[in-house]
Design a protein around this motif. Structure first.
Motif, mmCIF file in Angstrom:
data_model
loop_
_atom_site.group_PDB
_atom_site.id
_atom_site.type_symbol
_atom_site.label_atom_id
_atom_site.label_comp_id
_atom_site.label_asym_id
_atom_site.label_seq_id
_atom_site.Cartn_x
_atom_site.Cartn_y
_atom_site.Cartn_z
ATOM 1 N N GLY A 69 -67.313 -40.141 118.818
ATOM 2 C CA GLY A 69 -66.479 -40.900 117.882
ATOM 3 C C GLY A 69 -65.072 -41.109 118.416
ATOM 4 N N LEU A 77 -66.031 -49.850 118.767
ATOM 5 C CA LEU A 77 -67.470 -49.640 118.617
ATOM 6 C C LEU A 77 -68.252 -50.542 119.563
ATOM 7 C CD1 LEU A 77 -67.667 -49.469 114.714
ATOM 8 C CD2 LEU A 77 -68.131 -47.586 116.291
ATOM 9 N N ASP A 135 -65.703 -49.350 108.554
ATOM 10 C CA ASP A 135 -66.024 -48.272 109.490
ATOM 11 C C ASP A 135 -65.023 -48.211 110.629
ATOM 12 O OD1 ASP A 135 -66.837 -50.704 110.480
ATOM 13 O OD2 ASP A 135 -68.793 -50.011 111.190
ATOM 14 N N LEU A 139 -62.380 -45.052 111.645
ATOM 15 C CA LEU A 139 -62.207 -44.476 112.983
ATOM 16 C C LEU A 139 -60.740 -44.471 113.386
ATOM 17 C CD1 LEU A 139 -65.188 -45.987 115.021
ATOM 18 C CD2 LEU A 139 -64.942 -43.655 114.174
ATOM 19 N N LEU A 157 -71.212 -43.858 109.753
ATOM 20 C CA LEU A 157 -70.605 -43.233 110.928
ATOM 21 C C LEU A 157 -71.165 -41.829 111.151
ATOM 22 C CD1 LEU A 157 -66.903 -44.370 110.394
ATOM 23 C CD2 LEU A 157 -68.502 -45.208 112.133
ATOM 24 N N ARG A 160 -74.521 -42.196 112.710
ATOM 25 C CA ARG A 160 -74.385 -42.595 114.111
ATOM 26 C C ARG A 160 -73.811 -41.473 114.971
ATOM 27 N NH1 ARG A 160 -71.749 -48.621 114.220
ATOM 28 N NH2 ARG A 160 -72.288 -48.377 116.442
#
Length: 485
Positions: A69, A77, A135, A139, A157, A160
């Motif tokens: 992340g 991303l 999203d 981040l 997230l 993922r």
């Protein structure tokens, strides 16, 4: 005063500590009561049960970036990186030249989910300007540090593996008015005997000491003895019944040739049961038993002089292909072929495999109880009597037989038992007399009675289950409470 008498020394220490301040954390309470954190909290919980204090719990949730992340928070991303490169439609092969294939696979899924692109054939076409999503904002915020208040997009997230969720539980201990009243009256901490020992008894020191009260009404912790799994117990019971009826247990390989699994049982090579939706086909082949190739081929193509056969051309190549056995009949038919001149009473209780969708009554692998009787003069009536005796010993009082069809037996029946609790008849397998198209090519001249019974279906009835999958779940509570008899 009754409550005071029943307090342990540790409870008294904790209650006295609680009376000095409005609220305590577990660490502060341990220090004030001069006990370990574990001991002080154990006493606090016991006081709470007696209404002398309250324990309030709060759970704080925080979100942090994982290593992956952190990487994407810095460079964006995968779908954003690909989207930024799509100035015009590109083919998938061209896109894979720009980015690693694994990243392209991840990006395409999210590009489609976010409706940033459309895919026509091999071309990826940008649809419209891709606005910054929630999203991506999350981040960016998490780059500055952990957060507790965060949007719904964090769920994706977390899936993922870009964000991890951490929950921290905190406790506050507060004395109640009843606890204050008891503490105000004064509590004496004196040495007490928790457990009587031979030394304490013989020395007489117990006479002047305080013995901790023992509540004989306190429920004891249940003890569960070791026992065999309910399903295995049922399999053992079935095995024992047939052994007592004079049968011999046989075993065979899980991987079988199509010859023994299908051809030897006079199932045509174009039969639907050989297709992928039913059978697990393997990429391997094996040799065929030379002495049976010609008679089985003749029986399939022309009927061997006793029937019309299936017509067409029987292929040795198809017969050589290996499969996971779809029934344990593959084991019993080979056993009969190896013992064509002697009387046989044999059974096999083992696992079979079929390409089934998993639902409450089907699984891709299951146990089957297969049995055969071969001898001079045995008849269809003997078959019904044998199965009736078996089901009676299994505890089913009412048994009946309904006409059925199977490619390798004639006549054929489906045994049914009546279930009082359900108020209906339940079918539990198939049975019949092997056709001569099955026995003659293998050199078997005596009649053969055969059956295949569903073990798991019997288990569901005996154990009161509605879902077959419960037999295989790791439910320790169900296993502990299941009856042995």
């Amino acid at each position: 005063m009754t409550l005071t008498i029943n307090l342990t020394n540790n409870e008294k220490r904790v209650l006295l500590a609680l009376s000095k301040k409005d609220r305590f954390s577990p660490e502060d309470l341990a220090a004030a009561s001069e006990l370990s954190t574990e001991a002080s909290m154990q006493s606090a919980f016991m006081l709470a049960e007696k209404g002398l204090c309250e324990i309030k719990e709060t759970v704080t949730t925080t979100y942090n970036l994982t290593k992956e992340g952190e990487q994407y928070a810095q460079i964006s991303l995968p779908e954003r990186q690909v989207m930024n490169s799509l100035k015009e439609p590109l083919s998938l092969s061209e896109l894979k030249k720009k980015f690693p294939p694994q990243m392209v696979g991840i990006a395409l899924g999210w590009l489609r989910k976010k409706n940033w692109v459309k895919i026509e054939g091999d071309r990826i076409i940008p649809v419209e300007k891709a606005e910054v999503g929630e999203d991506e904002n999350i981040l960016t915020k998490l780059r500055k540090g952990p957060l507790s208040d965060i949007g719904e997009a964090v769920k994706d997230l977390i899936k993922r593996n870009l964000v991890e969720k951490t929950e921290k539980k905190s406790r506050i201990i507060i004395i109640t008015s009843a606890g204050k009243a008891i503490a105000a009256k004064g509590l004496t901490i004196e040495e007490e005997i928790v457990q009587l020992t031979p030394t304490i008894i013989t020395s007489g020191s117990w006479k002047n000491a305080r013995i901790r009260p023992y509540d004989i009404h306190t429920p004891i912790k249940p003890i569960y003895g070791a026992k065999i799994h309910p399903y295995q117990r049922l399999i053992n019971e079935m095995r024992q019944i047939f052994l007592e009826m004079g049968f011999t247990e046989i075993k065979g390989d899980i991987v079988q040739s199509s010859f023994w699994n299908f051809d030897a049982l006079f199932q045509p090579q174009e039969h639907p049961a050989r297709e992928m939706q039913d059978t697990f086909h393997l990429a391997t082949e094996c040799d065929l038993p030379e002495e049976y190739i010609k008679p089985v081929k003749e029986m399939h193509e022309n009927g061997g002089g006793i029937s019309r056969g299936w017509g067409g051309k029987w292929s040795e190549d198809v017969a050589r292909k290996q499969v996971l056995r779809t029934h344990t009949t593959a084991v019993t038919i080979k056993y009969l072929a190896d013992h064509p001149d002697t009387a046989v009473k044999a059974f096999c209780i083992d696992r079979a495999y079929r390409r089934e969708a998993i639902d409450p009554t089907h699984t891709p692998e299951f146990e089957q109880l297969e049995g055969v009787v071969m001898d001079k003069g045995v008849s269809f009536k003997n078959l019904l009597g044998c199965l009736t005796e078996f089901y009676h010993r299994m505890g089913f009082d009412e048994v009946r037989f309904r006409p059925g069809y199977f490619p390798y037996t004639e006549p054929s029946v489906e045994p049914e038992v009546y279930i009082e609790s359900r108020g209906k008849w339940v079918e539990l397998g198939g049975a019949g007399v092997f056709r001569k198209e099955v026995t003659l090519p293998l050199g078997i001249k005596q009649p053969v009675l055969a059956w295949g019974l569903g073990v798991s279906r019997v288990a569901m009835l005996r154990l009161g289950l509605k879902d077959l999958r419960e037999l295989y779940q790791s439910d320790i509570d169900w296993l502990r409470k299941s009856t042995v008899v």
